[in-house]
Design an enzyme around this catalytic site. Structure first.
Site, short mmCIF file in Angstrom:
data_model
loop_
_atom_site.label_atom_id
_atom_site.label_comp_id
_atom_site.label_asym_id
_atom_site.label_seq_id
_atom_site.Cartn_x
_atom_site.Cartn_y
_atom_site.Cartn_z
N ALA A 83 0.84 -1.20 0.00
CA ALA A 83 0.00 0.00 0.00
C ALA A 83 0.87 1.25 0.00
CB ALA A 83 -0.88 -0.01 1.24
N ARG A 91 3.83 7.69 6.64
CA ARG A 91 4.40 6.43 6.14
C ARG A 91 4.27 5.35 7.21
NH1 ARG A 91 7.71 10.67 4.41
NH2 ARG A 91 8.01 10.79 2.15
N ASP A 151 15.01 11.73 -0.33
CA ASP A 151 15.00 12.97 0.47
C ASP A 151 16.31 13.75 0.22
OD1 ASP A 151 12.76 11.79 2.63
OD2 ASP A 151 14.19 10.36 1.83
N ARG A 154 16.02 15.38 -3.12
CA ARG A 154 15.14 16.55 -3.04
C ARG A 154 15.89 17.72 -2.40
NH1 ARG A 154 10.06 12.85 -0.93
NH2 ARG A 154 9.07 12.59 -2.96
N ARG A 156 19.18 18.23 -2.32
CA ARG A 156 20.22 18.75 -3.23
C ARG A 156 19.59 19.58 -4.34
NH1 ARG A 156 24.85 13.96 -3.38
NH2 ARG A 156 25.01 13.87 -1.12
N HIS A 171 26.71 18.83 -2.09
CA HIS A 171 26.92 17.66 -1.24
C HIS A 171 26.23 17.91 0.08
CE1 HIS A 171 29.68 15.94 -4.08
NE2 HIS A 171 29.62 14.84 -3.35
N HIS A 178 13.12 7.66 6.81
CA HIS A 178 12.50 8.23 5.61
C HIS A 178 11.06 8.55 6.02
CE1 HIS A 178 10.96 8.92 1.66
NE2 HIS A 178 10.20 7.85 1.67
N1 LIG Z 1 11.00 4.77 -0.48
C1 LIG Z 1 10.53 5.83 -1.07
O1 LIG Z 1 11.21 6.88 -1.11
C2 LIG Z 1 9.15 5.76 -1.67
C3 LIG Z 1 8.68 6.78 -2.51
C4 LIG Z 1 7.40 6.65 -3.05
C5 LIG Z 1 6.61 5.57 -2.71
N2 LIG Z 1 7.10 4.61 -1.87
C6 LIG Z 1 6.32 3.45 -1.45
O2 LIG Z 1 6.32 2.46 -2.47
C7 LIG Z 1 5.18 1.61 -2.28
C8 LIG Z 1 4.46 1.43 -3.60
O3 LIG Z 1 3.85 2.65 -3.97
P1 LIG Z 1 3.04 2.78 -5.35
O4 LIG Z 1 2.63 4.20 -5.44
O5 LIG Z 1 3.80 2.12 -6.44
O6 LIG Z 1 1.74 1.90 -4.99
P2 LIG Z 1 0.79 1.14 -6.01
O7 LIG Z 1 -0.46 0.83 -5.29
O8 LIG Z 1 0.73 1.88 -7.32
O9 LIG Z 1 1.59 -0.22 -6.31
C9 LIG Z 1 1.71 -1.25 -5.40
C10 LIG Z 1 1.72 -2.54 -6.18
O10 LIG Z 1 1.97 -3.60 -5.26
C11 LIG Z 1 1.21 -4.72 -5.69
N3 LIG Z 1 1.05 -5.67 -4.60
C12 LIG Z 1 0.31 -5.55 -3.47
N4 LIG Z 1 0.42 -6.66 -2.71
C13 LIG Z 1 1.28 -7.48 -3.36
C14 LIG Z 1 1.80 -8.77 -3.09
N5 LIG Z 1 1.47 -9.44 -1.99
N6 LIG Z 1 2.63 -9.32 -3.97
C15 LIG Z 1 2.97 -8.67 -5.12
N7 LIG Z 1 2.52 -7.45 -5.43
C16 LIG Z 1 1.68 -6.86 -4.56
C17 LIG Z 1 -0.11 -4.09 -6.16
O11 LIG Z 1 -0.85 -4.97 -6.99
C18 LIG Z 1 0.39 -2.84 -6.88
O12 LIG Z 1 0.62 -3.08 -8.25
C19 LIG Z 1 4.33 2.29 -1.20
O13 LIG Z 1 4.55 1.68 0.05
C20 LIG Z 1 4.85 3.72 -1.19
O14 LIG Z 1 4.62 4.36 0.04
C21 LIG Z 1 8.35 4.70 -1.36
#
Ligand SMILES: NC(=O)c1ccc[n+]([C@@H]2O[C@H](COP(=O)([O-])OP(=O)(O)OC[C@H]3O[C@@H](n4cnc5c(N)ncnc54)[C@H](O)[C@@H]3O)[C@@H](O)[C@H]2O)c1
Length: 321
Positions: A83, A91, A151, A154, A156, A171, A178
């Protein structure tokens, strides 16, 4: 499918995953790319669509819609499944939903005989990277979270805009969770070797309060973007592609990732965003910056918040080592 070369398996082809796949293909970073999603049609459609870009890509890439058996020969498994944040959600609010998903995904990957590196981007990323390490049983240096790579980018970018300098010559790091407790490391922020604090001291047009606004905009960037378009994905996708390149090409690059601390920065048994040297073996070494007292305090607070979230799942203690 026979193993042909460097293989990345991507689990979760949503906004973040499919943008990452697109970035990999555009930059010719991997030889094989396998797409897995619980929504199989989405992963299959993405594989078809991406393959149609091959005549325009810088190098050949074999891309297919696969399953967990394809992880056996993977060099890197990247998890972006789960999700995402809805407006007003933090988050950390995602932890219960995504922890369950991770337990099943990581166990499926490990059943294949996978013995490579995990890269995690799903939020809350520091918590889920720790969970991936626990669920997989792999050495901690081979489990990496995207941490504060976005982050930091963003930060930089905004500093580059403010000082009218190419972002690549800035830098500066964001470290910690996060999320809402992350912090800027002003004590080590420089532009072309000159400290940002010196620019502020010497030139009247630059002001301390502007720097504070820059950091607030970094910390709250996801909220601002989600309000406007529902999700953030291009920046993180490029950050994940950058990390993938550093790993597969054994770059020994310094990137801010969620890494396991074992005494560094005065903390242990936690994954949190810090600069680290990344190569083919995963995290080679954590770069331990000498933080100011105020930065140390903020970092400790961030670590404590993360430990409090981990505690009900893994029994982590909320005290510095
Ligand atoms: N780390 C970061 O800097 C950063 C930045 C942006 C988003 N994110 C995170 O990335 C994640 C994905 O975000 P998104 O916008 O792509 O969401 P999204 O809903 O578009 O995509 C999630 C995908 O995961 C799939 N999924 C769900 N359960 C699953 C399972 N058990 N097995 C396989 N696939 C499964 C869904 O079908 C979907 O396609 C989120 O947790 C979001 O908060 C992280």
């Amino acid at each position: 499918m026979a193993h042909l070369g460097k293989r990345v398996v991507l689990i979760g082809t949503g906004f973040v995953g499919s943008s990452y796949a697109f970035a990999l293909l555009n930059q010719g970073i991997t030889e094989e790319l396998v797409l897995i999603d619980v929504n199989q049609e989405k992963a299959e459609g993405d594989a078809m669509d991406l393959n149609h870009g091959l005549p325009f890509s810088p190098s050949p890439t074999k891309i297919w819609f696969g399953d967990y058996r394809d992880c056996e020969n993977a060099d890197l498994v990247v998890i972006t499944a789960g999700a995402n944040q809805k407006p007003e959600e933090t988050r950390l609010d995602l932890v219960h939903k995504n922890m369950k998903i991770f337990e099943s995904i990581v166990s499926e990957v490990m059943k294949s005989g996978f013995n490579g590196i995990f890269l995690v981007a799903t939020n809350p990323v520091d918590v889920l990277t720790y969970a991936t390490w626990k669920f997989s049983g792999l050495p901690h240096e081979r489990v990496i979270g995207s941490g504060t790579i976005l982050d930091t980018a963003r930060f930089r970018y905004l500093l580059g805009q403010y000082f009218r300098v190419d972002a690549r010559n800035v830098h500066a790091y964001i470290i910690g969770e996060h999320g809402d407790t992350e912090l800027p490391v002003w004590s080590h922020a420089d532009i072309g070797g000159k400290a940002v604090t010196e620019f502020i001291r010497e030139r009247k047009q630059y002001k301390q309060e502007d720097l504070e606004t820059i950091f607030a905009n970094v910390r709250d960037a996801a909220y601002h973007i989600i309000e406007r378009k529902g999700a953030t994905y291009y920046g993180i996708a490029m950050g994940l592609a950058r990390l993938t390149k550093a790993i597969l090409q054994n770059e020994n690059s310094v990137l801010t990732v969620s890494a396991y601390l074992n005494g560094e920065y005065g903390h242990a048994d936690i994954y949190i965003g810090v600069p680290a040297i990344v190569n083919r073996g995963g995290i080679r070494e954590i770069v331990e910056l000498k933080l100011s007292e105020a930065e140390k305090e903020k970092f400790s607070h961030s670590a404590t918040v993360l430990k409090n979230v981990l505690n009900p799942f893994f029994g982590n203690k909320a005290h510095p080592s």
